[in-house]
Design an enzyme around this catalytic site. Structure first.
Site, PDB file in Angstrom:
ATOM      1  CG  HIS A 285      43.118  42.184  52.022  1.00 12.50           C
ATOM      2  ND1 HIS A 285      42.606  41.321  51.018  1.00 12.50           N
ATOM      3  CD2 HIS A 285      43.718  41.033  53.133  1.00 12.50           C
ATOM      4  CE1 HIS A 285      42.606  40.191  51.306  1.00 12.50           C
ATOM      5  NE2 HIS A 285      43.335  39.878  52.436  1.00 12.50           N
TER       6      HIS A 285
ATOM      7  CE1 TYR B 226      36.811  42.718  45.001  1.00 12.30           C
ATOM      8  CE2 TYR B 226      38.517  44.492  44.955  1.00 12.30           C
ATOM      9  CZ  TYR B 226      38.015  43.089  45.031  1.00 12.30           C
ATOM     10  OH  TYR B 226      39.107  42.246  45.641  1.00 12.30           O
TER      11      TYR B 226
ATOM     12  CE  LYS C 153      41.214  47.433  47.930  1.00 16.80           C
ATOM     13  NZ  LYS C 153      41.516  46.712  49.157  1.00 16.80           N
TER      14      LYS C 153
ATOM     15  CG  ASP D 100      42.974  37.052  54.300  1.00 19.60           C
ATOM     16  OD1 ASP D 100      43.987  37.699  53.750  1.00 19.60           O
ATOM     17  OD2 ASP D 100      42.006  37.121  53.694  1.00 19.60           O
TER      18      ASP D 100
HETATM   19  C1  LIG Z   1      43.424  40.812  44.874  1.00 21.92           C
HETATM   20  C2  LIG Z   1      44.127  40.213  43.770  1.00 21.92           C
HETATM   21  C3  LIG Z   1      44.612  38.955  43.763  1.00 21.92           C
HETATM   22  N1  LIG Z   1      45.010  38.184  42.709  1.00 21.92           N
HETATM   23  C4  LIG Z   1      45.181  36.740  42.716  1.00 21.92           C
HETATM   24  C5  LIG Z   1      46.361  36.458  43.670  1.00 21.92           C
HETATM   25  C6  LIG Z   1      45.742  35.307  44.127  1.00 21.92           C
HETATM   26  O1  LIG Z   1      46.262  34.018  43.365  1.00 21.92           O
HETATM   27  C7  LIG Z   1      44.295  35.243  44.332  1.00 21.92           C
HETATM   28  C8  LIG Z   1      43.479  35.525  45.258  1.00 21.92           C
HETATM   29  O2  LIG Z   1      43.976  36.578  45.802  1.00 21.92           O
HETATM   30  P1  LIG Z   1      43.637  36.953  47.406  1.00 21.92           P
HETATM   31  O3  LIG Z   1      43.604  35.752  48.449  1.00 21.92           O
HETATM   32  O4  LIG Z   1      44.549  38.319  47.821  1.00 21.92           O
HETATM   33  O5  LIG Z   1      42.091  37.488  47.160  1.00 21.92           O
HETATM   34  P2  LIG Z   1      41.292  38.162  48.218  1.00 21.92           P
HETATM   35  O6  LIG Z   1      41.392  37.862  49.547  1.00 21.92           O
HETATM   36  O7  LIG Z   1      39.694  37.937  47.623  1.00 21.92           O
HETATM   37  O8  LIG Z   1      41.744  39.680  48.255  1.00 21.92           O
HETATM   38  C9  LIG Z   1      40.760  40.881  47.974  1.00 21.92           C
HETATM   39  O9  LIG Z   1      40.252  40.891  49.361  1.00 21.92           O
HETATM   40  C10 LIG Z   1      39.532  42.056  49.297  1.00 21.92           C
HETATM   41  C11 LIG Z   1      38.989  41.920  51.008  1.00 21.92           C
HETATM   42  C12 LIG Z   1      39.792  43.444  49.142  1.00 21.92           C
HETATM   43  O10 LIG Z   1      39.544  44.467  49.464  1.00 21.92           O
HETATM   44  C13 LIG Z   1      40.782  43.302  47.573  1.00 21.92           C
HETATM   45  O11 LIG Z   1      41.433  44.457  47.438  1.00 21.92           O
HETATM   46  C14 LIG Z   1      41.687  42.166  47.517  1.00 21.92           C
HETATM   47  O12 LIG Z   1      42.703  42.522  48.560  1.00 21.92           O
HETATM   48  O13 LIG Z   1      43.957  36.284  42.890  1.00 21.92           O
HETATM   49  C15 LIG Z   1      45.088  39.057  41.622  1.00 21.92           C
HETATM   50  O14 LIG Z   1      45.597  38.440  40.346  1.00 21.92           O
HETATM   51  N2  LIG Z   1      44.801  40.069  41.388  1.00 21.92           N
HETATM   52  C16 LIG Z   1      44.288  41.189  42.448  1.00 21.92           C
HETATM   53  O15 LIG Z   1      44.079  42.154  42.481  1.00 21.92           O
END
Ligand SMILES: Cc1cn([C@H]2C[C@H](O)[C@@H](COP(=O)(O)OP(=O)(O)O[C@H]3O[C@@H](C)C(=O)[C@@H](O)[C@H]3O)O2)c(=O)[nH]c1=O
Length: 201
Positions: free
Chosen positions: A60, A130, A70, A167
């Protein structure tokens, strides 16, 4: 804070003080961070994710400015953390830096604005926390498919990757570049220069 081959990415290895009760460590140190990075860490959000073995999150990145820097560590279990240089015009464009983060070494990775980030859970459960420099902005966050061979990441054999639907549907690096979504190295440097010259801290 040791550089890891991509400008804007560092690895921090804490000193762990063990005694009969357990251990103590500083997982973030302002002085060392600021000396390496050139500005203080801004923290506007603190995240925690729990992943089962094989979970592959990322890769991401967020639009720059402001992007999202981060500071990442793994508090329980172990992950393979990946930083990908997806900044167009960067001398290391397309290069990845892979580091194991775990609850033994307690190392942390810092990635500056504009870099791509992902990780693979190696242990049955991996607790990753993080600090993020900007709040979550889903409209400004993008992904590159973590298994894109162009990233040159040697994911461990024998672990079946578990991806989120988002993803799994992510485009390749070349596709994201063609779509004009990648941050430029010049914009990232300019933004980081602005952070360094900001004296309001
Ligand atoms: C990233 C994020 C997600 N969410 C919510 C959205 C969704 O319903 C759920 C899961 O989101 P994601 O599938 O995007 O989560 P994830 O795939 O774990 O996303 C993360 O990946 C890693 C590798 C990173 O570096 C992070 O910055 C972030 O992008 O959480 C938030 O509320 N706040 C946040 O900051």
């Amino acid at each position: 804070m040791d550089p890891i081959g991509i400008a804007g990415a560092w690895l921090f290895t804490p000193q762990i003080h063990g005694d009969e009760r357990g251990s103590f460590l500083e997982w973030f140190q302002d002085a060392g961070f600021s000396a390496a990075v050139g500005h203080r860490l801004t923290m506007r959000q603190a995240n925690c994710s729990v992943s089962r073995r094989g979970s592959l999150r990322g890769v991401h990145f967020a639009d720059v400015p402001p992007g999202q820097a981060k500071y990442i560590t793994c508090l329980r279990g172990s992950v393979l953390d990946v930083v990908v240089d997806i900044r167009t015009g960067s001398p290391t464009f397309g290069r990845s830096a892979v580091n194991r983060l775990d609850d033994r070494t307690r190392r942390a990775v810092y990635i500056a604005e504009g870099l791509g980030h992902g990780f693979l859970a190696l242990s049955d459960e991996a607790l990753v926390v993080y600090l993020a420099s900007e709040p979550y902005a889903p409209d400004r966050e993008h992904g590159v498919h973590p298994l894109d061979p162009a990233l040159g990441i040697e994911w461990p054999r024998g672990i079946e990757p578990v991806l989120s639907p988002k993803d799994a549907a992510a485009p390749s690096l070349a596709e994201v570049e063609r779509a004009g979504l990648l941050p430029s190295y010049a914009d990232c440097l300019a933004y980081q220069e602005k952070l360094r010259s900001d004296t309001t801290f």
